[in-house]
Design an enzyme around this catalytic site. Sequence first.
Site, PDB file in Angstrom:
ATOM      1  N   CYS A 344     106.628 105.198 -91.868  1.00 38.65           N
ATOM      2  CA  CYS A 344     105.205 105.055 -91.569  1.00 38.65           C
ATOM      3  C   CYS A 344     104.657 106.178 -90.684  1.00 38.65           C
ATOM      4  CB  CYS A 344     104.930 103.698 -90.936  1.00 38.65           C
ATOM      5  SG  CYS A 344     106.029 103.248 -89.588  1.00 38.65           S
ATOM      6  N   ARG A 373     119.405 102.934 -90.777  1.00 40.54           N
ATOM      7  CA  ARG A 373     119.314 101.817 -89.842  1.00 40.54           C
ATOM      8  C   ARG A 373     120.714 101.388 -89.420  1.00 40.54           C
ATOM      9  NH1 ARG A 373     114.464  98.095 -92.565  1.00 40.54           N
ATOM     10  NH2 ARG A 373     112.915  99.772 -92.624  1.00 40.54           N
ATOM     11  N   GLN A 391     113.658 103.627 -99.616  1.00 39.64           N
ATOM     12  CA  GLN A 391     112.626 102.627 -99.867  1.00 39.64           C
ATOM     13  C   GLN A 391     111.534 103.199-100.763  1.00 39.64           C
ATOM     14  OE1 GLN A 391     111.559 101.707 -95.687  1.00 39.64           O
ATOM     15  NE2 GLN A 391     111.969  99.584 -96.234  1.00 39.64           N
ATOM     16  N   ASP A 393     108.377 103.278-100.567  1.00 38.76           N
ATOM     17  CA  ASP A 393     107.504 102.986 -99.434  1.00 38.76           C
ATOM     18  C   ASP A 393     106.104 103.549 -99.662  1.00 38.76           C
ATOM     19  OD1 ASP A 393     107.081 101.838 -97.018  1.00 38.76           O
ATOM     20  OD2 ASP A 393     108.377 103.165 -95.877  1.00 38.76           O
ATOM     21  N   HIS A 395     102.040 103.594 -97.823  1.00 37.47           N
ATOM     22  CA  HIS A 395     101.108 103.218 -96.759  1.00 37.47           C
ATOM     23  C   HIS A 395      99.702 103.497 -97.266  1.00 37.47           C
ATOM     24  CE1 HIS A 395     104.922 103.629 -94.590  1.00 37.47           C
ATOM     25  NE2 HIS A 395     104.443 102.627 -93.890  1.00 37.47           N
ATOM     26  N   LYS A 474     103.040  89.736 -92.584  1.00 36.27           N
ATOM     27  CA  LYS A 474     103.469  90.313 -93.862  1.00 36.27           C
ATOM     28  C   LYS A 474     103.624  89.233 -94.927  1.00 36.27           C
ATOM     29  CE  LYS A 474     108.406  90.059 -92.652  1.00 36.27           C
ATOM     30  NZ  LYS A 474     109.709  90.714 -92.750  1.00 36.27           N
ATOM     31  N   HIS A 520     101.375  98.538 -94.965  1.00 39.44           N
ATOM     32  CA  HIS A 520     102.733  99.008 -95.240  1.00 39.44           C
ATOM     33  C   HIS A 520     103.236  98.162 -96.407  1.00 39.44           C
ATOM     34  CE1 HIS A 520     103.148 100.390 -90.838  1.00 39.44           C
ATOM     35  NE2 HIS A 520     102.117  99.563 -90.811  1.00 39.44           N
TER      36      HIS A 520
END
Length: 646
Positions: A344, A373, A391, A393, A395, A474, A520
Site C-alpha cells: 500500500c 512476512r 499478492q 494487490d 489500491h 474489511k 485495499h
Amino acid sequence: MSVFNVVVGDQIKGVEWSGAAAPTFAELFSLAGLPRKGPARPVAARLGTRTLDLSAKVEAAAEAAAPLTAADPAALELLRHSVSHVMAEAVIRLFPEVKVAIGPAIENGFYYDFERAQPFTPEDLDRVSAVMTDLVKEAQPFVRTDLSAEEALAFFRAKGETYKVELVEDLVKGGQAAVSFYQCGDFTDLCRGPHVPDTSWGAAFKLTSVAGAYWRGDEKRQMLQRIYGTAFFSPKDLKAHLDLLEAAARRDHRKLGRELDLFSVHEEIGGGLVVWHPKGALLRTVLEEFERREHLRRGYEVVMGPQILRSDLWRKSGHLDYYAENMYFTEVDGQSYAIKPMNCLSHMFVYKSKLRSFRDLPLRLFELGTVQRHEKSGVLHGLTRVRQFTQDDSHIFATPQGVGEEISRILRLVADMMSVFGFEYEMELSTRPAKSIGTDEEWAMATGALQGALSAAGAAYEINEGDGAFYGPKIDVKLKDALGRRWQCGTIQCDFTLPERFDLTYVDSDNQKKRPVMLHRTIFGSLERFIGILVEHYGGAFPLWLAPVQATLLTVTSRADETAQAMAATLKKRGLRLETDLRNEKLGYKIREATLAKIPYMLVIGDKEIQTGAASVRRGGQDLGSMNLESFLELVGPQVAPPAWD
C-alpha cells in the site's frame, strides 16, 4: 410453585416446578417434554447469551431456557472440547509423568498439548484410543467446581502442573478472583465449560495425528506434543469426515506438487520459501497473465514498487506499532529499512506523485506485488502458509461519493473470478479490532460503505466482530473448494485513515482540497496460497487453459519421431503448451505416465498416423478417435483460451 419458561420448537412453554431447590436444566427440559434420546435431545442449555451445563441450576425464572441440540454447530464444538478432556484423562492414565497444557476445540476437531520426554508414537495413539473407548463406556459425568484463584494455584502446584499454574496466574493478573474446574473420572482440569453431560456422548471419535507445538505459540518457550483428534455425534458423521480427510490427503498440494513437479521447499534455503519448477512457474505465469489482462480491461493501471522502504514510512503508516512482529528489517547506510509486508505505501506515493482532480478519480492501481512476512515455523504449510508470497494487490482511490460504486465493482469482479474456477464463496464483514488507528467517525463511515455495497449487491454476509485490519474494516471472501472446505482468499478493506496520515488530496468541483477514500483489495490473495487451493480443488487435473502442459505427443515407434516433432512444432506455433515423448518405451507405459502427470490430451502417433498425417487423440482414458491437426485445434480451441467476459 414456580413457573419456568422453556423454548420448545418455535414456542415458549411454561413449566411448573414444585421442588424446594431450583431445578437443573436437565430436569426442566424433561418436564417440558423434550426427548431424552436421539439427535434432538438437549446437549446443553442456553439462557440468553450464555451456554450452560444441563446439570446447572436454573436460577433466572424470567428468561426462557432453550435447549442446545446436536443440530447447532456450537454443540459440536462443545462435544469436541469434552472429548479433549477424555483424551487427556486417557493420556494421564497411560503416561502419568506427563504435564498437561491446554486442550481446546478447533474448527474440525480438537487437540491437547502435553509435555513428555519421549515422543508419542502411532502405537501410543492406539493405546490412548483404546482407553478413551473404555472411559466412554463408563459414562463418567462432567462435574463443575468453582474455586478461588488461591485454591486453584495450590491444587496445581501440588500436582506439579506448571502450565496450569501459569494460566491461573495470568487470570489473577487480569483481575479474576475465582476459576472453574471440571472433573471427569480421575482427571480434573481448569476449564470454563460447558460440557456434555457425561463421557458416553463422545463415542464417535478418532485421534488423527501428533505434532510439535510451542507453549503459547512462542518459539522461545517449551516445545510440547500436540495430539489432534476429532469427534462427532454419530459414527456416520465421523466416517463422512474421515472419508473427506482421505480425499484431502490424496489431493494434498504438497504431495501433488512433488508428483506433478510444480514446486519444492527446501530447509537448506529456508522454511516458507518456495522454489517454483518449470511447470509450476508456467502455471503461475498463466494465472498472472490472466489477472493482468482482466484488470487492464476493467480500468486498472499496473504499477510496481520497491521491496524495501524506509522504516520511518512504516512508522507513519502505523505498521511499526501494529504489525512489526510480522516484518523483516535491514539497514542501509545507517538508515533503517523494512522489507515490505504490504504494497500500500508505494501505491500511495504513485497517487501523491502529482496533483489529482476529482475528474481523475477513481484511480485503480494494480500490482502483483511480492511481500515478505515473518511467520513462525510451526505454522508454515506448503504453499498455503509461506514467508514470501505475491499478492494480486490493488489500491483504489475514490471520492467519498464514489466509493460505494467501486466496492460494488470489486464484488462483481470477485463473482466473475470465482465462477471461472467453479468456486462457491461466502463473505464476512470484519469490524474494528481492539488495536487500531483512526477515529470512531472514520471507522463508522468505512464500515457503512462496505455494508452499503453488500446490501446494494444483495449479498449475504456475516459479521466478524473485531477482526478488521488495524486501519479499516474489511470484507473477507471465503471460497469453498471441491471438498467443501472453506478458504479465506480475497479481501476488500475500506480506509479513511492512511489518506489522512499521508496527506492524500484531490481538488473537488468546488476547487477545495479533499481527502480520497482508499480501498485495499485482493481477489485471489496470495498467489501461492491460491495455487495450493487450486491444486487440491482440481486434484492436479487443471482445466485446459490453466494446465502447464496441455497435450503430449506419444510415439508408438521411432519411425514416428520425425512426424511427431513436425506436429509438435505446428501445434506450438498455434499456441499450445505441449511435450513430446519419443522414448523407446511401450505405448501403455507412456500413456500411464501421461495420465499420472494429469496431462489433458494425448496424441498417439504410429505407422498409420505417419501415413495419414493425423493422430489418435485420447482424453481422460477415453479414445476420441483419429483427428488431423486442424480438427484437433478446432476441438480444443474454445478450451485453450483463458475465460473472458463481455
